[in-house]
Design a protein around this motif. Structure first.
Motif, PDB file in Angstrom:
ATOM      1  N   MET A   1     -10.698  34.365  48.674  1.00  0.00           N
ATOM      2  CA  MET A   1     -11.516  33.354  49.400  1.00  0.00           C
ATOM      3  C   MET A   1     -10.436  32.587  50.215  1.00  0.00           C
ATOM      4  N   ALA A   2     -10.269  32.400  51.552  1.00  0.00           N
ATOM      5  CA  ALA A   2      -9.644  31.127  52.291  1.00  0.00           C
ATOM      6  C   ALA A   2     -11.191  30.097  52.187  1.00  0.00           C
ATOM      7  N   ARG A   3      -9.935  28.755  51.404  1.00  0.00           N
ATOM      8  CA  ARG A   3     -11.510  27.551  52.174  1.00  0.00           C
ATOM      9  C   ARG A   3     -10.494  26.047  53.224  1.00  0.00           C
ATOM     10  N   PHE A   4     -11.141  25.084  53.435  1.00  0.00           N
ATOM     11  CA  PHE A   4     -10.788  24.404  54.181  1.00  0.00           C
ATOM     12  C   PHE A   4     -10.918  23.515  54.241  1.00  0.00           C
ATOM     13  N   ALA A   5     -10.095  22.558  53.554  1.00  0.00           N
ATOM     14  CA  ALA A   5     -10.645  21.115  53.670  1.00  0.00           C
ATOM     15  C   ALA A   5      -9.665  20.322  54.813  1.00  0.00           C
ATOM     16  N   ARG A   6     -10.631  19.399  55.381  1.00  0.00           N
ATOM     17  CA  ARG A   6      -9.649  18.595  56.435  1.00  0.00           C
ATOM     18  C   ARG A   6      -9.532  16.783  55.323  1.00  0.00           C
TER      19      ARG A   6
ATOM     20  N   PHE B   1      -6.780  25.236  52.297  1.00  0.00           N
ATOM     21  CA  PHE B   1      -5.979  25.039  53.671  1.00  0.00           C
ATOM     22  C   PHE B   1      -6.924  23.400  53.498  1.00  0.00           C
ATOM     23  N   GLN B   2      -5.188  22.752  54.048  1.00  0.00           N
ATOM     24  CA  GLN B   2      -5.663  21.300  54.684  1.00  0.00           C
ATOM     25  C   GLN B   2      -4.454  20.761  55.433  1.00  0.00           C
ATOM     26  N   VAL B   3      -5.282  19.689  56.244  1.00  0.00           N
ATOM     27  CA  VAL B   3      -4.537  19.195  57.516  1.00  0.00           C
ATOM     28  C   VAL B   3      -3.597  18.283  57.067  1.00  0.00           C
ATOM     29  N   ALA B   4      -3.150  17.405  57.577  1.00  0.00           N
ATOM     30  CA  ALA B   4      -2.582  16.005  57.173  1.00  0.00           C
ATOM     31  C   ALA B   4      -0.946  16.282  58.607  1.00  0.00           C
ATOM     32  N   GLU B   5      -0.731  14.905  58.271  1.00  0.00           N
ATOM     33  CA  GLU B   5       0.838  14.678  59.511  1.00  0.00           C
ATOM     34  C   GLU B   5       1.441  15.267  59.283  1.00  0.00           C
ATOM     35  N   PHE B   6       2.109  15.618  60.420  1.00  0.00           N
ATOM     36  CA  PHE B   6       3.468  16.182  59.764  1.00  0.00           C
ATOM     37  C   PHE B   6       4.928  15.872  58.562  1.00  0.00           C
ATOM     38  N   PRO B   7       5.040  14.836  58.815  1.00  0.00           N
ATOM     39  CA  PRO B   7       5.792  14.366  58.081  1.00  0.00           C
ATOM     40  C   PRO B   7       5.682  14.649  56.426  1.00  0.00           C
ATOM     41  N   ALA B   8       4.015  14.380  56.236  1.00  0.00           N
ATOM     42  CA  ALA B   8       3.209  14.443  55.044  1.00  0.00           C
ATOM     43  C   ALA B   8       3.809  15.652  54.642  1.00  0.00           C
ATOM     44  N   LEU B   9       3.154  16.874  55.408  1.00  0.00           N
ATOM     45  CA  LEU B   9       3.877  18.162  55.081  1.00  0.00           C
ATOM     46  C   LEU B   9       4.574  17.913  53.945  1.00  0.00           C
ATOM     47  N   PHE B  10       6.007  17.738  54.278  1.00  0.00           N
ATOM     48  CA  PHE B  10       7.167  17.839  53.671  1.00  0.00           C
ATOM     49  C   PHE B  10       7.200  17.098  51.794  1.00  0.00           C
ATOM     50  N   ALA B  11       6.713  16.187  52.428  1.00  0.00           N
ATOM     51  CA  ALA B  11       5.916  14.889  51.017  1.00  0.00           C
ATOM     52  C   ALA B  11       5.851  15.503  50.520  1.00  0.00           C
ATOM     53  N   GLY B  12       4.286  16.201  50.596  1.00  0.00           N
ATOM     54  CA  GLY B  12       4.246  17.319  49.558  1.00  0.00           C
ATOM     55  C   GLY B  12       4.477  18.336  48.795  1.00  0.00           C
ATOM     56  N   LEU B  13       5.000  19.143  49.678  1.00  0.00           N
ATOM     57  CA  LEU B  13       6.043  20.576  49.190  1.00  0.00           C
ATOM     58  C   LEU B  13       7.017  19.484  47.583  1.00  0.00           C
ATOM     59  N   ASP B  14       7.751  18.500  48.142  1.00  0.00           N
ATOM     60  CA  ASP B  14       8.884  17.660  47.489  1.00  0.00           C
ATOM     61  C   ASP B  14       8.151  17.406  45.940  1.00  0.00           C
ATOM     62  N   SER B  15       6.471  17.173  46.369  1.00  0.00           N
ATOM     63  CA  SER B  15       5.811  16.721  45.282  1.00  0.00           C
ATOM     64  C   SER B  15       5.592  17.293  43.845  1.00  0.00           C
TER      65      SER B  15
END
Length: 293
Positions: free
Chosen positions: A1-6, A88-102
């Motif tokens: 089941m998909a869930r959304f967190a802002r 699902f979580q919304v983040a600022e665009f640069p944080a998308l890559f920081a989150g993948l890296d970490s």
């Protein structure tokens, strides 16, 4: 089941929040982010990050619900994979890559081009978009035709850090130090960028046709889209015209996750669901890949 967190991430603390914050879920404390063991038949919960822009790939509707082509594909995949759930979580665009890296995020859904550089850092799904890139000009522009980026030497445009379009423009400038394009780096939203183009704040924008359709073509802004040859962009700048989901290599089961999502994507393409979603979000246009990615 998909869930959304802002989650709203302040620019001054993007990396720190992306690497360490806890998702604020609307579904309860048991909806923890990240991989959950599938032992005993439990679902693996995958945290999907998105910038909720640009529309129609990913955005929040008037009720605040997360939707868009990239998002709805994952919701369809969710239905086909009983052992996987997406949060699902919304983040600022640069944080998308920081989150993948970490390893904070399992995957990112944000119309990402699977470039050679990105493939060195992240795993990617099979592509679900084959894009058409082009130049957007005011109808009264002194530039009447655009065959290559050379035709825009000396002109001014916006560049968003980290975007594939900006990388291409930067590469052009590196190749042509005496005929540079002026790049004004900005974090302004696309609606503002297109309005500023229409009122003369910049000379052109470099974007995809479907984004132009959503932000410029149907807004009465007196703009034109000039398509660029995909072969020229690929050969000259290594541009990847295909978009895919990016996966963190820091997460467990990443190979299994990619394999299962690719299997579901193949099913969605075969049964016509991808095409239907594309036509729904792109005003009847089918952006599903037609050639090998």
């Amino acid at each position: 089941m998909a869930r959304f967190a802002r989650s709203t991430l302040l620019l001054g603390a993007i990396a720190a929040v992306a690497m360490g914050a806890t998702a604020c879920s609307t579904g309860g404390a048991n909806e923890a982010a990240g991989n959950v063991s599938n032992e005993g038949g439990k679902e693996r919960t995958l945290l999907v990050a998105t910038g909720a822009s640009p529309k129609p790939y990913t955005f929040q509707d008037e009720a605040g619900n997360l939707t868009g082509y990239d998002i709805e594909i994952l919701k369809e995949i969710d239905k086909r994979l009983p052992d996987v759930a997406f949060e699902f979580q919304v983040a600022e665009f640069p944080a998308l890559f920081a989150g993948l890296d970490s390893g904070r995020f399992d995957l990112v859904a944000n119309n990402l081009s699977a470039t050679k550089e990105r493939k060195e850092k992240y795993d990617f799904s099979d592509p679900y978009i084959e894009a058409q890139f082009g130049i957007i000009l005011p109808k009264n522009s002194s530039v009447k035709d655009v065959k290559t980026l050379d035709d825009l030497a000396g002109k001014k445009t916006y560049g968003e850090p980290g975007l594939n379009f900006t990388r291409v423009l930067e590469e052009y400038n590196a190749q042509h130090p005496d005929k540079k394009i002026e790049i004004e780096y900005t974090e302004a939203d696309l609606q503002t960028q297109y309005k500023n183009l229409a009122t003369g704040g910049i000379d052109f924008l470099f974007n995809e046709r479907v984004v132009y359709n959503g932000y410029g073509g149907q807004k009465g802004l007196n703009l034109d889209f000039k398509p660029l040859d995909g072969g020229y962009l690929t050969k000259t700048f290594g541009t990847n015209l295909y978009s895919a989901y990016a996966f963190s290599k820091q997460k467990p089961d990443v190979e299994k996750n990619v394999q299962e999502i690719n299997g579901a994507l193949a099913e969605l393409k075969k049964d016509g669901t991808l095409k239907k979603l594309s036509e729904r979000f792109f005003d009847g246009v089918d952006v599903t890949p037609k050639t090998a990615g």
